[in-house]
Design a protein around this motif. Structure first.
Motif, PDB file in Angstrom:
ATOM      1  N   GLN A 380       0.827  -1.211   0.000  1.00  0.00           N
ATOM      2  CA  GLN A 380       0.000   0.000   0.000  1.00  0.00           C
ATOM      3  C   GLN A 380       0.863   1.264   0.000  1.00  0.00           C
ATOM      4  OE1 GLN A 380      -3.756  -0.123   2.481  1.00  0.00           O
ATOM      5  NE2 GLN A 380      -2.791  -1.998   3.248  1.00  0.00           N
ATOM      6  N   LEU A 381       1.992   1.219   0.718  1.00  0.00           N
ATOM      7  CA  LEU A 381       2.835   2.407   0.849  1.00  0.00           C
ATOM      8  C   LEU A 381       3.680   2.679  -0.394  1.00  0.00           C
ATOM      9  CD1 LEU A 381       4.060   2.024   4.550  1.00  0.00           C
ATOM     10  CD2 LEU A 381       2.377   3.670   3.668  1.00  0.00           C
ATOM     11  N   THR A 382       3.952   1.661  -1.195  1.00  0.00           N
ATOM     12  CA  THR A 382       4.857   1.832  -2.344  1.00  0.00           C
ATOM     13  C   THR A 382       4.146   1.729  -3.689  1.00  0.00           C
ATOM     14  OG1 THR A 382       5.388  -0.540  -2.412  1.00  0.00           O
ATOM     15  CG2 THR A 382       6.785   0.857  -1.038  1.00  0.00           C
ATOM     16  N   TYR A 383       2.825   1.571  -3.671  1.00  0.00           N
ATOM     17  CA  TYR A 383       2.089   1.393  -4.934  1.00  0.00           C
ATOM     18  C   TYR A 383       2.019   2.710  -5.711  1.00  0.00           C
ATOM     19  CZ  TYR A 383      -1.387  -0.444  -8.189  1.00  0.00           C
ATOM     20  OH  TYR A 383      -2.049  -0.871  -9.313  1.00  0.00           O
ATOM     21  N   ASP A 384       2.373   2.638  -6.992  1.00  0.00           N
ATOM     22  CA  ASP A 384       2.332   3.793  -7.880  1.00  0.00           C
ATOM     23  C   ASP A 384       1.063   3.701  -8.712  1.00  0.00           C
ATOM     24  OD1 ASP A 384       2.625   5.566 -10.077  1.00  0.00           O
ATOM     25  OD2 ASP A 384       4.808   5.536  -9.852  1.00  0.00           O
ATOM     26  N   GLU A 385       0.096   4.578  -8.442  1.00  0.00           N
ATOM     27  CA  GLU A 385      -1.194   4.531  -9.136  1.00  0.00           C
ATOM     28  C   GLU A 385      -1.044   4.751 -10.644  1.00  0.00           C
ATOM     29  OE1 GLU A 385      -4.093   3.655  -8.317  1.00  0.00           O
ATOM     30  OE2 GLU A 385      -4.098   3.623  -6.118  1.00  0.00           O
ATOM     31  N   CYS A 386      -0.103   5.575 -11.052  1.00  0.00           N
ATOM     32  CA  CYS A 386       0.088   5.838 -12.489  1.00  0.00           C
ATOM     33  C   CYS A 386       0.612   4.605 -13.213  1.00  0.00           C
ATOM     34  CB  CYS A 386       1.054   7.010 -12.683  1.00  0.00           C
ATOM     35  SG  CYS A 386       0.412   8.575 -12.062  1.00  0.00           S
ATOM     36  N   LYS A 388       0.497   1.553 -11.964  1.00  0.00           N
ATOM     37  CA  LYS A 388      -0.250   0.373 -11.527  1.00  0.00           C
ATOM     38  C   LYS A 388       0.695  -0.746 -11.103  1.00  0.00           C
ATOM     39  CE  LYS A 388      -4.168   2.329 -12.470  1.00  0.00           C
ATOM     40  NZ  LYS A 388      -4.975   2.881 -11.357  1.00  0.00           N
ATOM     41  N   ASP A 389       1.710  -0.338 -10.345  1.00  0.00           N
ATOM     42  CA  ASP A 389       2.727  -1.293  -9.904  1.00  0.00           C
ATOM     43  C   ASP A 389       3.380  -0.742  -8.638  1.00  0.00           C
ATOM     44  OD1 ASP A 389       4.360  -3.493  -9.839  1.00  0.00           O
ATOM     45  OD2 ASP A 389       5.503  -2.989 -11.647  1.00  0.00           O
ATOM     46  N   VAL A 390       4.043  -1.631  -7.912  1.00  0.00           N
ATOM     47  CA  VAL A 390       4.795  -1.178  -6.745  1.00  0.00           C
ATOM     48  C   VAL A 390       6.148  -0.639  -7.199  1.00  0.00           C
ATOM     49  CG1 VAL A 390       3.679  -2.661  -5.031  1.00  0.00           C
ATOM     50  CG2 VAL A 390       5.584  -3.565  -6.376  1.00  0.00           C
ATOM     51  N   ASP A 391       6.654   0.313  -6.456  1.00  0.00           N
ATOM     52  CA  ASP A 391       7.974   0.876  -6.734  1.00  0.00           C
ATOM     53  C   ASP A 391       8.994   0.027  -5.983  1.00  0.00           C
ATOM     54  OD1 ASP A 391      10.375   2.348  -6.640  1.00  0.00           O
ATOM     55  OD2 ASP A 391       9.311   4.266  -6.799  1.00  0.00           O
ATOM     56  N   MET A 392       9.713  -0.823  -6.721  1.00  0.00           N
ATOM     57  CA  MET A 392      10.606  -1.787  -6.071  1.00  0.00           C
ATOM     58  C   MET A 392      11.804  -1.108  -5.413  1.00  0.00           C
ATOM     59  SD  MET A 392       9.113  -4.655  -6.164  1.00  0.00           S
ATOM     60  CE  MET A 392      10.396  -5.754  -5.554  1.00  0.00           C
ATOM     61  N   ASN A 393      12.208   0.071  -5.891  1.00  0.00           N
ATOM     62  CA  ASN A 393      13.298   0.784  -5.216  1.00  0.00           C
ATOM     63  C   ASN A 393      12.875   1.179  -3.806  1.00  0.00           C
ATOM     64  OD1 ASN A 393      15.156   0.679  -7.355  1.00  0.00           O
ATOM     65  ND2 ASN A 393      14.197   2.458  -8.343  1.00  0.00           N
ATOM     66  N   ARG A 420       3.500 -10.820  -4.793  1.00  0.00           N
ATOM     67  CA  ARG A 420       2.900 -10.919  -3.455  1.00  0.00           C
ATOM     68  C   ARG A 420       2.538  -9.535  -2.917  1.00  0.00           C
ATOM     69  NH1 ARG A 420       4.955 -14.560   1.651  1.00  0.00           N
ATOM     70  NH2 ARG A 420       4.204 -16.222   0.266  1.00  0.00           N
ATOM     71  N   LEU A 421       3.376  -8.542  -3.175  1.00  0.00           N
ATOM     72  CA  LEU A 421       3.085  -7.189  -2.711  1.00  0.00           C
ATOM     73  C   LEU A 421       1.773  -6.678  -3.302  1.00  0.00           C
ATOM     74  CD1 LEU A 421       6.683  -5.734  -3.016  1.00  0.00           C
ATOM     75  CD2 LEU A 421       5.376  -5.849  -0.887  1.00  0.00           C
ATOM     76  N   ILE A 422       1.582  -6.919  -4.596  1.00  0.00           N
ATOM     77  CA  ILE A 422       0.356  -6.456  -5.261  1.00  0.00           C
ATOM     78  C   ILE A 422      -0.842  -7.261  -4.778  1.00  0.00           C
ATOM     79  CG2 ILE A 422      -0.820  -6.287  -7.500  1.00  0.00           C
ATOM     80  CD1 ILE A 422       1.978  -5.708  -8.713  1.00  0.00           C
ATOM     81  N   MET A 423      -0.658  -8.593  -4.662  1.00  0.00           N
ATOM     82  CA  MET A 423      -1.750  -9.450  -4.194  1.00  0.00           C
ATOM     83  C   MET A 423      -2.157  -9.089  -2.764  1.00  0.00           C
ATOM     84  SD  MET A 423      -0.310 -13.089  -5.593  1.00  0.00           S
ATOM     85  CE  MET A 423      -0.343 -13.528  -7.336  1.00  0.00           C
TER      86      MET A 423
END
Length: 529
Positions: A380-386, A388-393, A420-423
């Motif tokens: 939730q804290l690293t998800y990039d809405e634009c 549609k993915d997590v920011d792995m950095n 797993r982060l997205i799920m």
């Protein structure tokens, strides 16, 4: 031994066959849910058990696409009333995206089975009938109608009448299956029928899909067509006097076939609030299999359904998905610790077998794993809405602050972690708790209502934060240390922290949570009150 290996061993001892056919099936009349998947996964486990024993086997799946639409289900538009009684393979797709009504619900399930690592041969009932696969069985049934009627009447409180025929004709006028057979001409091999929907009367050869056997006759006919050796079934079919009992007699006395071994499975109940309700497509109480991979990897579902014997009922509680994933993670950890050991104990052997059956693609080495519940927060804290993915950095920065070594994570583990982060985020937003950090103004209002000792601790803790390493373990210890120094119960320090961050008295593990939020934000929040 795992229960699937025990069943496979018993089957081999009972039936000496060149090739063992394990059958499974379903009527795709609505969303195919996790409860339905128990049958297919039970069949798959038995199939894998047979292969494990070194015999030839095949897993088949028969979709009952030629069954009629029985009623207007809650998820259907009102205009679908006109299709009641028609084979679902002949009804238009409810959303216009598939070839038929049947395919609309079947195709996503078959795709899900591929994700679950299940390899099977699929047969559709409408195609089987239209190809003439059932023609000989229909002829035998018509010629043995008295014998079949007598068998069925043994288990009926209202006996079938003498003019009953073991067949349903597809009406040539309205296309529906609710017809009354008036007569059968054995020489011409034709049936005379009257449609109970539109009143049409006609005469047809009941072959090539012009007619269908009723379920209690269709099932034993199918066993003999596909040489079925074993088949899982719900407890309703296996109940005394149910379709398996009548099928056994029809198979033996009409089709001259030794019926398959039965494996009875219990229902999966969906937890709705405090109640556990049996899943039902027709009642809309479902969690569709196609939706599983939005919240967890396929192996977690396999683990859920295969760790218990089929006869044990399962309460499926979406709120407890993190606990289920944790259990699987522990199993995976044990697998990689013991797989190369010699002289394994029975318990260790069972763990290895459970992991093998749960995991379609076993990795070469233990993957890097982050607990699911923690992933729900990071996601939730690293998800990039634009994007549609997590920011792995950002993910790696958070993990380092939480004392994880991330330098040597392999590509397989990175992909699995991202998934797993997205799920876990999806799960949290829909079934868990959405992470909402309250704004500073609200935090100040809450702060004013805290106890004086809690306010004092927050100011003291804020000063101490400026001079410590900002990692989860250090922060966890600092919370206890500073609370003790001020004579504050640590529980009240935790509650105060959650209140000024989340607006409630509970939350994630605090040390890890603060490290996840980052030093600048945390110091600013604790210092600004």
């Amino acid at each position: 031994m795992h229960w699937s290996d025990i069943i496979a061993e018993k089957l081999i001892n009972e039936r000496k066959e060149k090739k063992y056919i394990v059958a499974s099936g379903i009527t795709p009349s609505g969303h195919i849910h996790v409860g339905n998947a128990r049958e297919t996964l039970t069949a798959d486990a038995i199939y894998k058990g047979l292969i494990h024993k070194g015999v030839e086997a095949e897993l088949i799946f028969i979709a009952d696409t030629y069954d009629p639409l029985r009623k207007l289900y809650p998820f259907l538009p009102e205009e679908f009333k006109e299709y009641i009684g028609m084979p679902i393979s002949e009804i238009p797709c409810p959303e216009g995206c598939c070839k038929s009504y049947a395919d609309h619900f079947l195709n996503p399930y078959l795709e899900s089975l591929n994700d679950l690592g299940i390899e099977l041969t699929t047969y559709k009932a409408d195609e089987n009938y239209k190809k003439g696969l059932y023609d000989e069985k229909i002829k035998i049934a018509l010629e043995n109608k008295e014998k079949i009627r007598d068998i069925l009447n043994k288990f009926r409180s209202n006996p079938l009448l003498e003019d009953w025929f073991p067949i349903n004709v597809v009406c040539e006028n309205c296309g529906k299956l609710k017809t009354k057979v008036l007569n059968y001409d054995k020489e011409k091999e034709k049936v005379i029928y009257r449609c109970e929907f539109c009143g049409h009367e006609g005469e047809v050869k009941p072959y090539k899909g012009r007619a269908k056997l009723p379920w209690r006759v269709d099932w034993p006919a199918r066993w003999s067509i596909f040489n079925v050796s074993i088949e899982p079934m719900g407890k309703d079919h296996a109940a005394a006097g149910g379709s398996y009992d009548t099928g056994v007699l029809i198979a033996r006395e009409v089709y001259n076939y030794t019926p398959p071994k039965k494996v009875v499975y219990e229902w999966i109940q969906l937890k709705v609030g405090d109640k556990a309700v049996p899943m039902s497509s027709s009642k809309g109480v479902v969690f569709a299999v196609k939706d599983w991979t939005h919240i967890a990897h396929p192996e977690i579902l396999r683990f859920l359904l295969l760790r218990s014997k089929p006869t044990k009922h399962i309460d499926f509680d979406l709120k407890k998905i993190p606990d289920l994933v944790d259990e699987y993670d522990r199993l995976e950890d044990q697998f990689f610790k013991i797989k190369e050991k010699e002289n394994l104990s029975d318990d260790e052997k069972e763990k290895i077998r459970m992991y093998e059956l749960s995991t379609p693609k076993i990795p070469e080495k233990k993957p890097f794993v982050i607990p699911y519940r923690f992933c729900s927060i990071i996601g939730q804290l690293t998800y990039d809405e634009c994007k549609k993915d997590v920011d792995m950095n950002k993910v790696f920065e958070i993990l380092q602050r939480n004392n994880y070594v991330v330098e040597d994570i392999d590509e397989f583990s990175i992909k699995k972690l991202r998934d797993r982060l997205i799920m876990a985020r999806n799960w949290a937003l829909k079934y868990g708790e959405k992470l909402i950090i309250i704004d500073e103004e609200e935090a100040k209002k809450i702060y004013e209502n805290l106890k004086d000792k809690q306010k004092e601790w927050i100011k003291y803790f804020a000063e101490k934060l400026k001079s410590v390493n900002f990692d989860a373990l250090t922060l966890h210890e600092l919370i206890y240390q500073t609370a003790k120094e001020l004579g504050l119960n640590p529980r009240e320090a935790f509650q105060a922290s959650y209140m000024i961050l989340l607006g409630k008295k509970y939350g994630p593990k605090l040390g890890a949570f603060l490290a996840t939020l980052g030093k600048d934000f945390v110091i600013r929040r604790y210092s600004s009150l």
